[in-house]
Design an enzyme around this catalytic site. Structure first.
Site, PDB file in Angstrom:
ATOM      1  CB  THR A  76     -13.852   1.472  -7.515  1.00 46.18           C
ATOM      2  OG1 THR A  76     -14.744   0.591  -6.797  1.00 46.18           O
ATOM      3  CG2 THR A  76     -12.725   0.647  -8.115  1.00 46.18           C
TER       4      THR A  76
ATOM      5  CE  LYS B 168     -19.128  -6.052  -4.352  1.00 50.51           C
ATOM      6  NZ  LYS B 168     -19.299  -6.562  -2.990  1.00 50.51           N
TER       7      LYS B 168
ATOM      8  CB  CYS C 294     -20.586  -1.810  -0.825  1.00 49.60           C
ATOM      9  SG  CYS C 294     -18.906  -2.334  -0.421  1.00 49.60           S
TER      10      CYS C 294
ATOM     11  CG  LEU D 211     -15.056  -9.376   1.646  1.00 44.86           C
ATOM     12  CD1 LEU D 211     -13.840  -8.665   2.214  1.00 44.86           C
ATOM     13  CD2 LEU D 211     -14.982 -10.866   1.916  1.00 44.86           C
TER      14      LEU D 211
ATOM     15  CE  LYS E   8     -17.516   1.810  -3.753  1.00 47.87           C
ATOM     16  NZ  LYS E   8     -17.487   1.046  -5.012  1.00 47.87           N
TER      17      LYS E   8
ATOM     18  CB  ALA F 294     -39.135  -1.480   7.178  1.00 50.35           C
TER      19      ALA F 294
ATOM     20  NE  ARG G 223     -16.256   3.120   3.315  1.00 53.04           N
ATOM     21  CZ  ARG G 223     -15.784   2.093   2.620  1.00 53.04           C
ATOM     22  NH1 ARG G 223     -15.189   2.303   1.454  1.00 53.04           N
ATOM     23  NH2 ARG G 223     -15.895   0.859   3.080  1.00 53.04           N
TER      24      ARG G 223
ATOM     25  CG  ASP H 242      -2.128   0.920   1.025  1.00 51.67           C
ATOM     26  OD1 ASP H 242      -3.218   0.394   0.748  1.00 51.67           O
ATOM     27  OD2 ASP H 242      -1.970   2.153   1.122  1.00 51.67           O
TER      28      ASP H 242
END
Length: 436
Positions: free
Chosen positions: A85, A206, A262, A148, A265, A254, A332, A30
């Protein structure tokens, strides 16, 4: 086998540690020095149950290491690419800069026969484009999407419910698929479905899975909107239709809706890509899925305001939860924080608590007040809003005990995870999402 994992965020760090745990020699790479240092010490820079233990075991065994030096991937048989992404800043499409940069950095270190396995969630057509860049190095690109669930990522990586490999046609693809089977030998040995397909199908698996889950959640939330004007109970409705094996009960909860890095986006990127392909009408319904989801956040806030007599100004509101889901510190697109920020904008004194996500939340929304201790956060509250269904709130919070702490016994259940009868019996004004 010797493996490399490029990108050690949530996906990459879990994948690297899990692969080392099943016997592979893994190097994680990384560009973030602080992240690499944390992982190399055995401490993940994010909360995921079981991951720290897996990291420590892998590091101690010598099978796992982390570095910022891409040159150290040389000699690996398979190179997994798991960079982010995110949604583009100027639209809904996926931002592929990090994927392209990872491939660019990897190319000089590839050897003939290597396999490059993409795991990032990308728009359909990306793999075919990247394969043209990988082929001249004598390597083979495969697309191996991840499935995941945050909070269960370690389990999902070591014992997945299915494996998908998008490969090129012919002997090259057959060889690459065989190598991936070796990589996932423990799952293959237990008869985990291993689906070999073309690039486009693997990419679509996916995003279509996420689109379906988002649609199912927004469907039951649309029913909650109808229930709220008719007096029906959406929870009983979900129970009833969930007995139909064709529908099933899972993801028919609900509430305030979905969030995270995920589903939101991915469905937006999917619609953007479909429009680029001239088939926007095929997934136009996803715009409404997104809209329903966002409306439920507004509804949760309105329920709090209504419970406070029509105005939140000057009122103390305790928000139970900051992460977008339990067993995670991921904030997020968190519905919990969205609701908290909206309430503060209406003049409320908002106090947020969460077992894992407070520091992440504070960095993004410093204008909110944060209290780590649940009971202290509840003290003197005029209203309580439950937005992340941690066990600390869903199972372990006693209505009588909570009532002894708050100023007014008013609670809005943004996840429909509490027992209305128990809370009302303790003198609380209880309001759910789509429940009478």
């Amino acid at each position: 086998m010797r493996l490399s994992v490029i990108g050690c965020g949530y996906l990459g760090a879990v994948h690297a540690a899990a692969m080392a745990s099943i016997g592979h020699e893994v190097v994680g790479v990384d560009v973030d020095e602080a992240k690499v240092a944390a992982l190399a010490s055995g401490a993940a820079p994010f909360f995921e149950p079981g991951l720290d233990e897996l990291l420590s075991a892998g590091l101690a065994s010598g099978r796992l290491r982390f570095t910022t030096d891409m040159a150290e991937v040389a000699g690996s048989a398979v190179h997994f690419v798991g960079v982010g992404t995110p949604q583009s800043k100027d639209g809904h499409a996926a931002d592929l800069r990090f994927v392209d940069a990872a491939i660019d950095a990897l190319l000089p270190h590839l050897s003939p026969g290597d396999v490059v396995a993409g795991k990032s969630t990308v728009p359909v057509g990306t793999a075919a484009r990247l394969a043209e860049r990988v082929d001249p190095a004598g390597a083979t690109l495969v697309w191996n999407p991840e499935f995941l669930r945050e909070g269960w990522a370690v389990e999902d990586t070591i014992r997945p419910d299915r494996l998908v490999a998008g490969v090129p046609a012919g002997e090259e693809g057959e060889r690459a698929a065989a190598i991936l089977r070796e990589v996932y030998h423990t799952a293959v040995a237990t008869d985990t479905p291993f689906i070999v397909t073309d690039y486009a199908t693997a990419e679509l698996v996916k995003v279509s899975a996420n689109a379906f889950l988002a649609t199912k959640i927004s469907f039951i939330n649309a029913m909650a909107e109808i229930a709220e004007v008719t007096g029906a109970d959406v929870t009983q409705l979900a129970d009833a239709i969930g007995h139909d094996a064709r529908i099933g009960r899972r993801f028919l909860g609900a509430g305030i809706g979905f969030g995270g890095g995920c589903l939101p986006k991915d469905i937006r990127a999917f619609t953007a890509r479909a429009e680029e392909l001239g088939r926007g009408e095929s997934v136009a319904f996803l715009h409404e899925v997104d809209a329903i989801n966002l409306r439920r956040r507004e509804r949760a806030v309105q329920l709090v305001v209504d419970a406070l007599g029509g105005s939140a100004h000057g009122k103390r509101v305790t928000v139970l939860g900051a992460a977008f889901k339990p067993h995670s510190d991921d904030i997020r697109d968190s519905p919990a924080l969205d609701a908290a920020v909206r309430l503060r904008g209406l003049g409320a004194h908002v106090v947020v608590t969460d077992p894992a996500a407070i520091e992440n939340a504070r960095r993004v929304h410093p204008q909110l007040d944060y209290v780590a201790d649940r009971d202290e956060a509840l003290r003197d509250a005029d209203a309580v809003l439950v937005v992340t269904e941690w066990d600390e709130y869903r199972r372990e919070l006693d209505p009588e005990h909570a009532g002894s702490l708050v100023g007014t016994r008013t609670i809005v259940d943004g996840r429909n995870c509490l027992d209305p009868e128990a809370w009302r019996a303790a003198g609380w004004t209880y309001r759910g999402m789509g429940r009478p």
